[in-house]
Write a protein that holds these residues in place. Structure first.
Motif, mmCIF file in Angstrom:
data_model
loop_
_atom_site.group_PDB
_atom_site.id
_atom_site.type_symbol
_atom_site.label_atom_id
_atom_site.label_comp_id
_atom_site.label_asym_id
_atom_site.label_seq_id
_atom_site.Cartn_x
_atom_site.Cartn_y
_atom_site.Cartn_z
ATOM 1 N N ALA A 41 -2.582 -4.863 -2.921
ATOM 2 C CA ALA A 41 -3.555 -4.309 -1.976
ATOM 3 C C ALA A 41 -4.969 -4.709 -2.368
ATOM 4 O O ALA A 41 -5.798 -5.062 -1.512
ATOM 5 N N ALA A 42 -5.252 -4.672 -3.688
ATOM 6 C CA ALA A 42 -6.573 -5.086 -4.171
ATOM 7 C C ALA A 42 -6.814 -6.568 -3.874
ATOM 8 O O ALA A 42 -7.939 -6.981 -3.542
ATOM 9 N N LYS A 43 -5.754 -7.344 -3.945
ATOM 10 C CA LYS A 43 -5.853 -8.786 -3.644
ATOM 11 C C LYS A 43 -6.260 -9.001 -2.190
ATOM 12 O O LYS A 43 -7.077 -9.884 -1.890
ATOM 13 N N ARG A 44 -5.720 -8.191 -1.283
ATOM 14 C CA ARG A 44 -6.065 -8.327 0.130
ATOM 15 C C ARG A 44 -7.506 -7.860 0.401
ATOM 16 O O ARG A 44 -8.235 -8.456 1.188
ATOM 17 N N GLU A 45 -7.882 -6.754 -0.289
ATOM 18 C CA GLU A 45 -9.174 -6.147 0.000
ATOM 19 C C GLU A 45 -10.338 -6.853 -0.694
ATOM 20 O O GLU A 45 -11.443 -6.941 -0.144
#
Length: 391
Positions: free
Chosen positions: A267-271
């Motif tokens: 999720a951090a990678k997407r955000e």
């Protein structure tokens, strides 16, 4: 031979004071003996000098013992509410901290003074600063030699605790005496004690002074509280708690991000695709710890350029970071002792030895050890009252 007393209580700590007061107020002639010159040494240093005197969450499942049901009877008959009523009757102000822990507003000395007052109310005779040189039994009486004085009674209570914190006078006297009377001993081990790490765990040893909330697991113990990294290994409430369950050679698992669910790094990678693992960890952990973990995991690319499988592997590591302690900091730093006189040899209602009528063992000397946070004091009060009412 004529008895000089109805009962002799060896040990003027929490359990011994409670037992002596309870029995004295029932009209029994009680002699309270301790080799220390003043009573309640452990009480005075507990809770940072304010005495975490009980825990409102007390329940049998919060105690470690070879027989997890043994403590149920005594704890059920003398509860935290009962002790709190005594505290309030003596006008001692108190407050509740986290996880049900109750402390004095003032000093632990108030608790010691209260217990001494209860003993005085029961006419308890004290023999403090006097070592016991011999204990034997004959003709239905226990005979205790105190220097040049010999005292006798049909009942003897062993409340001398375990070997933790020897600088306060703690010894293995209770175990030696129990063995002489044929009672079994469950192997004593330091408990509520920091764990040490070897050179291979240098990552954590370089983080001395850093603290963070974790879920720590060892054996059947699992606790969510703070962990503290030290120059010798691991400490803090979460580590002290699991130390009671840890055995030499076992590992300890640390969930370093207990609030994160699986997939948080993806999720951090997407955000924030340009962020690094170091930066992602730094948002949730102390800087030094985040840096050390990122270096150990060795993901140096930005999250956008890191494969999902590598991020999933990092998540697994962070949720169950495993270390194998080399040992503990020993009885010198242990708050209490796991193990002790086997509950199989004691009556759970009276704490009397099944095969030695008149001999009672209470408090820390028994194989009953509570969690951190006032549980061990509640066991001292409850076991003391259970024996005191049986004398």
């Amino acid at each position: 031979m004529t008895a000089t007393h109805d009962a002799i209580v060896l040990g003027a700590g929490a359990a011994g004071l409670m037992c002596a007061g309870a029995a004295g107020q029932r009209g029994r002639r009680i002699l309270l003996v301790d080799h220390n010159p003043a009573p309640g040494a452990k009480i005075l240093i507990s809770g940072g000098g304010r005495c975490n005197f009980t825990n409102i969450g007390t329940a049998p499942d919060r105690f470690v013992s070879a027989n997890p049901h043994f403590a149920r009877s005594a704890l059920g008959r003398y509860t935290p509410a009962d002790f709190l009523a005594l505290v309030e009757a003596h006008g001692i102000a108190w407050h509740e901290k986290t996880l049900g822990q109750l402390f004095c507003d003032g000093s632990a000395r108030q608790i010691v003074a209260m217990l001494i007052a209860e003993c005085d109310r029961g006419g308890v005779e004290q023999a403090l600063g006097v070592p016991v040189s011999a204990v034997d039994q004959a003709d239905g009486l226990f005979r205790v030699t105190l220097g040049s004085r010999v005292v006798t009674a049909p009942r003897l209570v062993v409340a001398t605790g375990g070997p933790s914190i020897p600088k306060l006078g703690a010894t293995s006297f209770a175990y030696d005496l129990a063995r002489r009377f044929g009672l079994k001993i469950v192997e004593p081990r330091p408990a509520l004690v920091p764990l040490t790490l070897g050179a291979e765990e240098a990552l954590f040893r370089t983080l001395s002074g850093v603290a963070t909330e974790v879920v720590a697991s060892a054996g059947a113990g699992r606790f969510r509280e703070a962990a503290l990294f030290t120059h010798r290994g691991l400490s803090g409430p979460a580590i002290l708690q699991v130390s009671s369950y840890w055995r030499h050679g076992d590992s300890v698992a640390l969930n370093l991000l207990p609030d994160q669910q699986g997939g948080w790094l993806r999720a951090a990678k997407r955000e924030q695709p340009r962020a690094t693992l170091r930066r992602a960890l730094g948002r949730q952990l102390p800087d030094r710890l985040a840096e050390a973990l990122a270096d150990r995991i060795a993901i140096t690319t930005e999250l956008a350029n890191t494969p999902d499988r590598a991020l999933e592997s990092a998540e697994r590591l962070l949720s169950a970071w495993t270390v194998t302690p080399t040992g503990t900091e020993g009885f010198a730093k242990a708050e209490v002792t796991v193990g002790g006189v086997s509950t199989a040899d004691l009556d759970q209602r009276t704490l009397e030895a099944k095969r030695v009528p008149g001999l009672h063992v209470i408090g820390e000397a028994v194989d009953v050890t509570g969690w951190l946070g006032g549980y061990n004091f509640q066991w001292a009060w409850a076991s003391g009252v259970a024996a005191g009412q049986a004398l």
